[in-house]
Design an enzyme around this catalytic site. Structure first.
Site, PDB file in Angstrom:
ATOM      1  CE1 TYR A  28      -4.012  -2.694   4.715  1.00  0.00           C
ATOM      2  CE2 TYR A  28      -3.255  -0.503   4.114  1.00  0.00           C
ATOM      3  CZ  TYR A  28      -3.700  -1.761   3.741  1.00  0.00           C
ATOM      4  OH  TYR A  28      -3.836  -2.077   2.416  1.00  0.00           O
ATOM      5  CB  SER A  58      -0.910   0.029   1.228  1.00  0.00           C
ATOM      6  OG  SER A  58      -1.582   1.272   1.321  1.00  0.00           O
TER       7      SER A  58
END
Length: 246
Positions: free
Chosen positions: A154, A141
């Site tokens: 995350y 990401s």
């Protein structure tokens, strides 16, 4: 197990979002696709039906990516049905959000299990079982570099995914297997929209110079490039597919 000249791809998290688009794109490119899913068999079977309607080959297979026995069975199913595995696109993951101060550690442990352990388990099976000349593509990401508040847990897991990916590329020397990670920016999926108001969505969409959110198809195109013949000289890399947001 029957031998086959058809190239075969396993796509984890293939029932929705980016994973669904990856499965559809790889099937359109001629791969027989195993659509891995965690819990939504109905959605995975929809993907398989769409692929078969378009003339492709596909099957669905359930697997908790953090469970090594389930992932082993996933690879077994691909080999039994289609003759082997050439590409693994690992898209499965979760994204609970909270500040570091407020993050529930039980939720964090599940996040680590899915995003880090799950990636490691899938990568381990890929390293053991991919046919020579194959490709492994993980999903990271761009938030690892954007450092948005509330994404600490995350982003930490995705940093681990990136490290593992680049090391695996070097460990597979001599087998002509490429290993790369794709790091999407804000992408228009249900996972992205969940919990965001319209002002937040609009603000994120305006940040890239291209002034829009990414689409699952944008990310699938990058994965397809890495999985195909044109991407064979790209190895051990992190590719940020984010419209120039960073």
């Amino acid at each position: 197990m029957t031998e086959s000249t058809t190239r075969v791809a396993i796509v984890t998290g293939g029932s929705r979002g980016i994973g669904r688009s990856i499965a559809s794109r790889l099937a359109a490119d001629g791969f027989a696709v195993v659509v891995g899913y965690a819990g939504r068999k109905d959605l995975a079977d929809e993907v398989v039906g769409d692929i078969e309607t378009a003339g492709g080959q596909a099957m669905s297979a359930q697997a908790d990516v953090g469970d090594e026995q389930a992932v082993t069975a996933l690879f077994d199913a691909a080999e039994t049905t289609f003759g082997g595995v050439d590409v693994v696109a690992h898209s499965a993951g979760t994204m609970p959000l909270a500040t570091v101060a407020d993050f529930d550690l039980a939720v964090f442990d599940e996040l680590v299990r899915t995003n880090i352990r799950g990636t490691f388990v899938v990568a381990q099976q890929a390293a053991r079982r991919l046919r020579d000349g194959g490709a492994v593509i993980t999903l990271s990401s761009s938030v690892t570099a954007l450092s948005f508040p509330r994404y600490g847990g995350y982003a930490a897991t995705k940093g681990a995914v990136e490290a593992l990916t680049l090391i695996l590329a070097r460990e597979l020397r001599g087998r002509n297997i490429t290993v790369n990670s794709v790091a999407p920016g804000p992408t228009a999926t249900d996972l992205f929209f969940e919990g965001k108001d319209q002002d937040t969505i609009d603000r994120l969409a305006a940040q890239p110079p291209l002034e829009r959110l990414g689409t699952p198809e944008d990310i699938a195109g990058v994965v397809a490039f890495l999985a195909g013949p044109q991407g064979r000289w790209v190895n051990g890399q992190l590719i940020r597919a984010n419209g120039g947001i960073i």
